[in-house]
Design a protein around this motif. Structure first.
Motif, PDB file in Angstrom:
ATOM      1  N   PRO A 196      -0.361   3.112   3.075  1.00 28.08           N
ATOM      2  CA  PRO A 196       0.564   3.558   2.031  1.00 28.08           C
ATOM      3  C   PRO A 196       0.553   2.558   0.873  1.00 28.08           C
ATOM      4  CG  PRO A 196       1.761   2.799   3.977  1.00 28.08           C
ATOM      5  CD  PRO A 196       0.311   2.745   4.303  1.00 28.08           C
ATOM      6  N   CYS A 197       0.871   3.033  -0.309  1.00 30.23           N
ATOM      7  CA  CYS A 197       0.910   2.167  -1.489  1.00 30.23           C
ATOM      8  C   CYS A 197       2.255   1.469  -1.633  1.00 30.23           C
ATOM      9  CB  CYS A 197       0.612   2.987  -2.740  1.00 30.23           C
ATOM     10  SG  CYS A 197      -1.036   3.720  -2.746  1.00 30.23           S
ATOM     11  N   THR A 198       3.251   1.923  -0.867  1.00 32.33           N
ATOM     12  CA  THR A 198       4.575   1.314  -0.898  1.00 32.33           C
ATOM     13  C   THR A 198       5.288   1.560   0.430  1.00 32.33           C
ATOM     14  OG1 THR A 198       6.656   1.166  -2.125  1.00 32.33           O
ATOM     15  CG2 THR A 198       5.722   3.359  -1.873  1.00 32.33           C
ATOM     16  N   LEU A 220       8.935   7.663  -8.491  1.00 26.29           N
ATOM     17  CA  LEU A 220       8.912   8.326  -9.787  1.00 26.29           C
ATOM     18  C   LEU A 220       8.409   9.748  -9.570  1.00 26.29           C
ATOM     19  CD1 LEU A 220       7.251   5.490 -11.904  1.00 26.29           C
ATOM     20  CD2 LEU A 220       9.679   6.059 -11.798  1.00 26.29           C
ATOM     21  N   THR A 221       8.647  10.615 -10.524  1.00 20.80           N
ATOM     22  CA  THR A 221       8.127  11.980 -10.430  1.00 20.80           C
ATOM     23  C   THR A 221       6.653  11.992 -10.844  1.00 20.80           C
ATOM     24  OG1 THR A 221       8.686  12.512 -12.720  1.00 20.80           O
ATOM     25  CG2 THR A 221      10.390  12.935 -11.028  1.00 20.80           C
ATOM     26  N   ALA A 222       5.956  13.065 -10.495  1.00 21.89           N
ATOM     27  CA  ALA A 222       4.549  13.204 -10.892  1.00 21.89           C
ATOM     28  C   ALA A 222       4.392  13.122 -12.411  1.00 21.89           C
ATOM     29  CB  ALA A 222       3.967  14.496 -10.332  1.00 21.89           C
ATOM     30  N   PRO A 223       5.237  13.786 -13.214  1.00 23.30           N
ATOM     31  CA  PRO A 223       5.103  13.650 -14.673  1.00 23.30           C
ATOM     32  C   PRO A 223       5.314  12.212 -15.163  1.00 23.30           C
ATOM     33  CG  PRO A 223       6.372  15.612 -14.164  1.00 23.30           C
ATOM     34  CD  PRO A 223       6.195  14.857 -12.868  1.00 23.30           C
ATOM     35  N   GLN A 224       6.206  11.474 -14.513  1.00 23.08           N
ATOM     36  CA  GLN A 224       6.404  10.072 -14.898  1.00 23.08           C
ATOM     37  C   GLN A 224       5.169   9.234 -14.576  1.00 23.08           C
ATOM     38  OE1 GLN A 224      10.054   9.623 -12.610  1.00 23.08           O
ATOM     39  NE2 GLN A 224      11.241   9.284 -14.498  1.00 23.08           N
ATOM     40  N   THR A 258       6.590   4.032  -6.846  1.00 18.54           N
ATOM     41  CA  THR A 258       7.882   3.544  -7.316  1.00 18.54           C
ATOM     42  C   THR A 258       7.817   2.988  -8.724  1.00 18.54           C
ATOM     43  OG1 THR A 258       7.592   1.321  -6.401  1.00 18.54           O
ATOM     44  CG2 THR A 258       8.630   2.980  -4.975  1.00 18.54           C
ATOM     45  N   ASN A 259       6.616   2.578  -9.163  1.00 20.13           N
ATOM     46  CA  ASN A 259       6.509   1.957 -10.494  1.00 20.13           C
ATOM     47  C   ASN A 259       5.226   2.318 -11.255  1.00 20.13           C
ATOM     48  OD1 ASN A 259       4.528   0.377  -9.296  1.00 20.13           O
ATOM     49  ND2 ASN A 259       5.919  -1.327  -8.931  1.00 20.13           N
ATOM     50  N   GLY A 260       4.303   3.026 -10.631  1.00 18.53           N
ATOM     51  CA  GLY A 260       3.073   3.434 -11.297  1.00 18.53           C
ATOM     52  C   GLY A 260       1.993   2.372 -11.369  1.00 18.53           C
TER      53      GLY A 260
END
Length: 92
Positions: A29-31, A39-43, A84-86
């Protein structure tokens, strides 16, 4: 007979190499953060586009954001990001 064995070994090596190359997040997992903090997919798309990527698809799966995009040179890439932060944690 030797040719068939050599061919089978070559095919197996290619398949294994391809599998490893596609595992950008290496199955991890990345987090560890709970889903409520993602965050949402658009974010996530917005963050990748701010870095210069042309995004074609975003999904969040197994605690990792996956962004399918093209980089500044037009090369197709798959980005693995912390949802969580991109932050980019891996790239294929």
């Amino acid at each position: 007979m030797r040719n068939i064995i050599a061919l089978a070994a070559a095919i197996a090596a290619v398949l294994l190499a391809t599998t490893d190359a596609r595992a950008g997040s290496l199955g991890r997992p990345c987090t560890a953060a709970p889903q409520g903090q993602y965050l949402t997919a658009p974010q996530l798309q917005e963050k990748a586009e701010a870095l210069g990527y042309k995004v074609s698809r975003v999904k969040i799966a197994k605690a990792c954001g996956e962004i399918y995009a093209f980089d500044k040179d037009g090369t197709k890439v798959e980005l693995f990001v912390d949802p969580t932060n991109g932050t980019i944690v891996g790239k294929n």
